[in-house]
Enzyme design. Structure first.
Site, PDB file in Angstrom:
ATOM      1  N   SER A  14       0.830  -1.206   0.000  1.00 34.07           N
ATOM      2  CA  SER A  14       0.000   0.000   0.000  1.00 34.07           C
ATOM      3  C   SER A  14       0.862   1.252   0.000  1.00 34.07           C
ATOM      4  O   SER A  14       1.955   1.273   0.577  1.00 34.07           O
ATOM      5  CB  SER A  14      -0.861  -0.031   1.263  1.00 34.07           C
ATOM      6  OG  SER A  14      -1.495   1.210   1.459  1.00 34.07           O
TER       7      SER A  14
ATOM      8  N   TYR B 189      -2.253  -1.334  10.986  1.00 27.60           N
ATOM      9  CA  TYR B 189      -2.488  -1.834   9.618  1.00 27.60           C
ATOM     10  C   TYR B 189      -1.313  -1.458   8.715  1.00 27.60           C
ATOM     11  O   TYR B 189      -0.748  -2.311   8.020  1.00 27.60           O
ATOM     12  CB  TYR B 189      -3.796  -1.276   9.037  1.00 27.60           C
ATOM     13  CG  TYR B 189      -3.892  -1.522   7.549  1.00 27.60           C
ATOM     14  CD1 TYR B 189      -4.237  -2.776   7.058  1.00 27.60           C
ATOM     15  CD2 TYR B 189      -3.581  -0.521   6.620  1.00 27.60           C
ATOM     16  CE1 TYR B 189      -4.275  -3.022   5.682  1.00 27.60           C
ATOM     17  CE2 TYR B 189      -3.626  -0.756   5.258  1.00 27.60           C
ATOM     18  CZ  TYR B 189      -3.971  -2.004   4.794  1.00 27.60           C
ATOM     19  OH  TYR B 189      -3.998  -2.243   3.435  1.00 27.60           O
TER      20      TYR B 189
ATOM     21  N   LYS C 240       1.950  -3.789   6.588  1.00 24.20           N
ATOM     22  CA  LYS C 240       2.407  -3.762   5.187  1.00 24.20           C
ATOM     23  C   LYS C 240       3.930  -3.593   5.139  1.00 24.20           C
ATOM     24  O   LYS C 240       4.616  -4.216   4.330  1.00 24.20           O
ATOM     25  CB  LYS C 240       1.711  -2.642   4.408  1.00 24.20           C
ATOM     26  CG  LYS C 240       0.215  -2.874   4.229  1.00 24.20           C
ATOM     27  CD  LYS C 240      -0.097  -4.118   3.437  1.00 24.20           C
ATOM     28  CE  LYS C 240      -1.558  -4.466   3.387  1.00 24.20           C
ATOM     29  NZ  LYS C 240      -1.838  -5.817   2.890  1.00 24.20           N
TER      30      LYS C 240
HETATM   31  P1  NAD Z   1     -11.064  -7.274   1.049  1.00 25.04           P
HETATM   32  O1  NAD Z   1     -11.323  -7.297   2.505  1.00 25.04           O
HETATM   33  O2  NAD Z   1     -12.197  -6.999   0.145  1.00 25.04           O
HETATM   34  O3  NAD Z   1     -10.419  -8.673   0.603  1.00 25.04           O
HETATM   35  C1  NAD Z   1      -9.616  -9.454   1.457  1.00 25.04           C
HETATM   36  C2  NAD Z   1     -10.155 -10.869   1.387  1.00 25.04           C
HETATM   37  O4  NAD Z   1      -9.327 -11.710   2.200  1.00 25.04           O
HETATM   38  C3  NAD Z   1     -11.585 -10.993   1.935  1.00 25.04           C
HETATM   39  O5  NAD Z   1     -12.376 -11.696   0.993  1.00 25.04           O
HETATM   40  C4  NAD Z   1     -11.432 -11.781   3.240  1.00 25.04           C
HETATM   41  O6  NAD Z   1     -12.536 -12.609   3.481  1.00 25.04           O
HETATM   42  C5  NAD Z   1     -10.143 -12.562   2.978  1.00 25.04           C
HETATM   43  N1  NAD Z   1      -9.360 -12.884   4.182  1.00 25.04           N
HETATM   44  C6  NAD Z   1      -8.999 -12.051   5.177  1.00 25.04           C
HETATM   45  N2  NAD Z   1      -8.286 -12.723   6.101  1.00 25.04           N
HETATM   46  C7  NAD Z   1      -8.183 -14.005   5.674  1.00 25.04           C
HETATM   47  C8  NAD Z   1      -7.580 -15.182   6.191  1.00 25.04           C
HETATM   48  N3  NAD Z   1      -6.930 -15.173   7.362  1.00 25.04           N
HETATM   49  N4  NAD Z   1      -7.670 -16.336   5.497  1.00 25.04           N
HETATM   50  C9  NAD Z   1      -8.336 -16.362   4.299  1.00 25.04           C
HETATM   51  N5  NAD Z   1      -8.940 -15.285   3.770  1.00 25.04           N
HETATM   52  C10 NAD Z   1      -8.861 -14.117   4.454  1.00 25.04           C
HETATM   53  O7  NAD Z   1      -9.860  -6.259   0.793  1.00 25.04           O
HETATM   54  P2  NAD Z   1      -9.326  -5.641  -0.567  1.00 25.04           P
HETATM   55  O8  NAD Z   1      -9.710  -4.213  -0.600  1.00 25.04           O
HETATM   56  O9  NAD Z   1      -9.656  -6.515  -1.701  1.00 25.04           O
HETATM   57  O10 NAD Z   1      -7.767  -5.677  -0.278  1.00 25.04           O
HETATM   58  C11 NAD Z   1      -6.961  -6.737  -0.725  1.00 25.04           C
HETATM   59  C12 NAD Z   1      -5.533  -6.500  -0.274  1.00 25.04           C
HETATM   60  O11 NAD Z   1      -5.075  -5.253  -0.777  1.00 25.04           O
HETATM   61  C13 NAD Z   1      -5.340  -6.423   1.238  1.00 25.04           C
HETATM   62  O12 NAD Z   1      -4.115  -7.041   1.546  1.00 25.04           O
HETATM   63  C14 NAD Z   1      -5.301  -4.952   1.513  1.00 25.04           C
HETATM   64  O13 NAD Z   1      -4.575  -4.663   2.684  1.00 25.04           O
HETATM   65  C15 NAD Z   1      -4.565  -4.453   0.281  1.00 25.04           C
HETATM   66  N6  NAD Z   1      -4.826  -3.049  -0.022  1.00 25.04           N
HETATM   67  C16 NAD Z   1      -6.117  -2.611  -0.155  1.00 25.04           C
HETATM   68  C17 NAD Z   1      -6.369  -1.268  -0.427  1.00 25.04           C
HETATM   69  C18 NAD Z   1      -7.783  -0.750  -0.513  1.00 25.04           C
HETATM   70  O14 NAD Z   1      -7.972   0.456  -0.365  1.00 25.04           O
HETATM   71  N7  NAD Z   1      -8.783  -1.592  -0.760  1.00 25.04           N
HETATM   72  C19 NAD Z   1      -5.302  -0.388  -0.586  1.00 25.04           C
HETATM   73  C20 NAD Z   1      -4.001  -0.858  -0.464  1.00 25.04           C
HETATM   74  C21 NAD Z   1      -3.768  -2.205  -0.186  1.00 25.04           C
HETATM   75  C1  WQD Z   2      -9.741   9.272   0.980  1.00 24.51           C
HETATM   76  C2  WQD Z   2      -9.944  10.749   1.253  1.00 24.51           C
HETATM   77  C3  WQD Z   2     -10.369  11.306   3.553  1.00 24.51           C
HETATM   78  C4  WQD Z   2     -14.313   9.454   3.876  1.00 24.51           C
HETATM   79  C5  WQD Z   2      -7.086   4.387   3.196  1.00 24.51           C
HETATM   80  C6  WQD Z   2      -6.008   3.715   4.000  1.00 24.51           C
HETATM   81  C7  WQD Z   2      -4.859   3.335   3.127  1.00 24.51           C
HETATM   82  C8  WQD Z   2      -5.327   2.533   1.918  1.00 24.51           C
HETATM   83  C9  WQD Z   2      -6.489   3.160   1.224  1.00 24.51           C
HETATM   84  C10 WQD Z   2      -5.075   0.195   2.331  1.00 24.51           C
HETATM   85  C11 WQD Z   2      -9.242  11.215   2.527  1.00 24.51           C
HETATM   86  C12 WQD Z   2     -11.542  11.655   2.675  1.00 24.51           C
HETATM   87  C13 WQD Z   2     -13.088   9.891   3.393  1.00 24.51           C
HETATM   88  C14 WQD Z   2     -15.317  10.428   4.169  1.00 24.51           C
HETATM   89  C15 WQD Z   2     -13.806  12.163   3.457  1.00 24.51           C
HETATM   90  N1  WQD Z   2      -5.783   1.243   2.281  1.00 24.51           N
HETATM   91  N2  WQD Z   2     -12.840  11.219   3.197  1.00 24.51           N
HETATM   92  N3  WQD Z   2     -15.020  11.747   3.945  1.00 24.51           N
HETATM   93  O1  WQD Z   2      -7.441   7.477   3.850  1.00 24.51           O
HETATM   94  O2  WQD Z   2      -6.487   7.726   1.528  1.00 24.51           O
HETATM   95  O3  WQD Z   2      -6.523   5.532   2.581  1.00 24.51           O
HETATM   96  O4  WQD Z   2      -7.510   3.501   2.159  1.00 24.51           O
HETATM   97  O5  WQD Z   2      -3.902   0.048   2.279  1.00 24.51           O
HETATM   98  O6  WQD Z   2      -3.974   2.617   3.906  1.00 24.51           O
HETATM   99  O7  WQD Z   2      -5.558   4.622   4.994  1.00 24.51           O
HETATM  100  O8  WQD Z   2      -8.661   6.515   1.836  1.00 24.51           O
HETATM  101  O9  WQD Z   2     -10.994   6.445   1.116  1.00 24.51           O
HETATM  102  O10 WQD Z   2     -10.478   6.572   3.598  1.00 24.51           O
HETATM  103  O11 WQD Z   2     -10.058   8.556   2.165  1.00 24.51           O
HETATM  104  O12 WQD Z   2     -13.600  13.352   3.279  1.00 24.51           O
HETATM  105  O13 WQD Z   2     -16.413  10.105   4.627  1.00 24.51           O
HETATM  106  O14 WQD Z   2     -11.330  10.982   1.471  1.00 24.51           O
HETATM  107  O15 WQD Z   2     -10.148  12.292   4.525  1.00 24.51           O
HETATM  108  O16 WQD Z   2      -8.730  12.492   2.275  1.00 24.51           O
HETATM  109  P1  WQD Z   2      -7.245   6.925   2.514  1.00 24.51           P
HETATM  110  P2  WQD Z   2     -10.122   6.956   2.208  1.00 24.51           P
END
Ligand code: NAD
Ligand code: WQD
Length: 340
Positions: free
Chosen positions: A125, A150, A154
C-alpha cells in the site's frame, strides 16, 4: 494452463483479479475464509467469465488448513496474496488481530510452499510512504514510520518477503503498492463490500447517493492543497487487477530475479471535492455533503510516480475518474436491488 493461488480471491481487489487472470488464460484457485466477503461472489465471477474457479474456504492463520492446502494444490506456479484485514481505524483498536491476520497468514503461506519455484505477488500500500517529502512519490522514497498497526503490517510484510528471498528461497516476489482503489467491474456483478459504516470515501459517496447515509462529510477543507481538501491517487480496480497479471508475466521471465516493488496508481491526484464533483457529473446524482473537521491520521496529499510500472510491467491505467465513479454507482444500485 498455469495455476495461480489467489488468497482473498473473493474480496474486492481479489475478485476483480480472478476475472482478469481467467481473461488472460490463467487458472486461478481461490482461497478465502469469507471474513470480509460472500460466497455469492464466486457465482458472480462465474457469471462474468463462464468459468467457476476452484475455491478453498479456509483461514490462512490455521496451520493445519494451510498444510492441507499445499498438499491439495502442489502444482501452482504463482501466488497472489490479497488476504488481510484492512480497516485502518479497527487496526488501532485491535492491533493484535491485525498483526496475527496480516503477518501470520503470510508467514504460514511462505512456509508451506518454501523451496518451490513460485512467483509471489503481495498487496502492499502507498500507506508505507506516509506523507512523502516529494510528489509524485517514487518507489525509492523512504518508508515512513507507520501511522497505524495496519500500515505497519504492510511494512513488516515487505521486510519478511525481502528476508525470505535473501535466505535463498526459490520465490520471486513483487510487492505492489496500491494507491486508492475504487470503482467496480463494468458488469456491476462484483465490487466493494464494506462491512458496516464505510470508512473509505467512494463507498461512503455511493451509500449516501442511494440513501443509506444521510450525508457525507468532507474531512477538512483547510489543507495546503488547491481546493483545501485532501488529495489522493484514485485508481480503477479493473486497471489495478490487470497489473497483477502484468506482475506475473514479468516474473515469468528468466531475467527477473529476487524482489521488486512497484507503485500502482494513475500518477494523478484528485481532491475529495473533485471526486464528489466527478461523481455528480458522471452519474447526474446530486450528493448531500458538508465540510467537517480533519480526520486524525490523514495525510494531506499523495500521488504516485508510476513510471516504473509503465516501463517494466508494460502496464498503465486506462480508466478515468468518471468511469471509476459511474462503475461504483452501478454496483451500489445493483446491490440495492440484489442484496447478497
Ligand atoms: P477485502 O477485505 O475486500 O479482501 C480481502 C479478502 O481476504 C476478503 O475476501 C477476506 O474474506 C479474505 N481474508 C482475510 N483474512 C483471511 C484469512 N486469514 N484467510 C483467508 N482469507 C482471508 O480487501 P481488498 O480491498 O480486496 O484488499 C486486498 C488486499 O489489498 C489487502 O491485503 C489490503 O490490505 C490491500 N490493499 C487494499 C487497499 C484498498 O484500499 N482496498 C489499498 C491498499 C492495499
Ligand atoms: C480518501 C480521502 C479522507 C471518507 C485508506 C487507507 C490506506 C489505503 C487506502 C489500504 C481522505 C476523505 C473519506 C469520508 C472524506 N488502504 N474522506 N469523507 O485514507 O487515503 O486511505 O484507504 O492500504 O492505507 O488509509 O482513503 O478512502 O479513507 O479517504 O472526506 O467520509 O477521502 O479524509 O482524504 P485513505 P479513504
Amino acid at each position: 494452463m498455469s495455476k495461480i493461488l489467489v488468497t482473498g480471491g473473493l474480496g474486492y481487489i481479489g475478485s476483480h483479479t480472478v476475472v482478469e487472470l481467467i481473461n488472460a488464460g490463467y487458472e486461478p484457485v481461490i482461497v478465502d475464509d469469507l471474513s470480509n466477503s460472500h460466497p455469492k461472489i464466486l457465482e458472480q465471477i462465474t457469471k462474468i467469465t463462464g468459468k467457476k474457479p476452484v475455491f478453498h474456504q479456509l483461514d490462512l492463520c490455521d496451520d493445519a488448513s494451510v498444510k492441507n492446502l499445499a498438499t491439495a494444490e502442489p502444482r501452482i506456479s504463482g501466488i497472489i496474496h490479497f488476504a488481510a484485514s484492512k480497516a485502518v481505524g479497527e487496526s488501532v483498536q485491535q492491533p493484535l488481530k491485525y498483526y496475527r491476520n496480516n503477518i501470520y497468514s503470510l508467514v504460514n503461506l511462505l512456509n508451506v510452499y518454501y523451496g518451490k519455484p513460485l512467483n509471489f505477488v503481495f498487496s502492499s500500500s502507498c500507506t508505507v510512504y506516509g506523507q512523502p517529502d516529494e510528489l509524485p512519490v517514487t518507489e525509492s522514497a523512504p518508508v515512513k514510520p507507520a501511522e497505524s498497526p495496519y500500515g505497519n503490517t504492510k511494512q513488516i510484510a515487505e521486510e519478511i518477503l525481502k528476508d525470505t528471498i535473501a535466505s535463498g528461497a526459490n520465490y520471486k516476489v513483487i510487492a505492489l503498492r496500491y494507491f486508492n482503489p475504487v470503482g467496480a467491474h463494468e458488469s456491476a456483478l462484483i465490487g466493494e463490500l464494506p462491512i458496516g459504516v464505510p470508512q473509505n470515501l467512494v463507498p461512503f459517496i455511493t451509500q449516501t447517493a442511494i440513501g443509506k447515509r444521510e450525508k457525507i462529510t468532507v474531512f477538512g477543507d483547510d489543507y495546503n492543497t488547491p481546493d483545501g481538501s485532501c488529495v489522493r491517487d484514485y485508481i480503477h480496480v479493473v486497471d489495478l487487477a490487470k497489473a497483477h497479471v502484468a506482475a506475473l508475466k514479468l516474473m515469468e521471465k528468466e531475467s527477473f530475479k529476487g524482489y521488486d516493488v512497484f507503485n500502482l496508481g494513475t500518477g494523478v491526484g484528485n481532491s475529495v471535492l473533485e471526486v464528489i464533483a466527478a461523481f455528480e457529473r458522471s452519474t447526474g446524482v446530486k450528493l448531500n455533503y458538508t465540510i467537517g473537521p480533519r480526520r486524525s491520521g490523514d495525510v494531506e496529499q499523495v500521488w504516485g510516480d508510476v513510471t516504473k510500472a509503465k516501463d517494466q510491467l508494460h502496464w498503465q491505467t486506462m480508466l478515468d475518474i468518471d468511469t471509476m465513479m459511474k462503475s461504483a454507482w452501478a454496483w451500489e444500485k445493483y446491490l440495492s436491488q440484489n442484496p447478497l
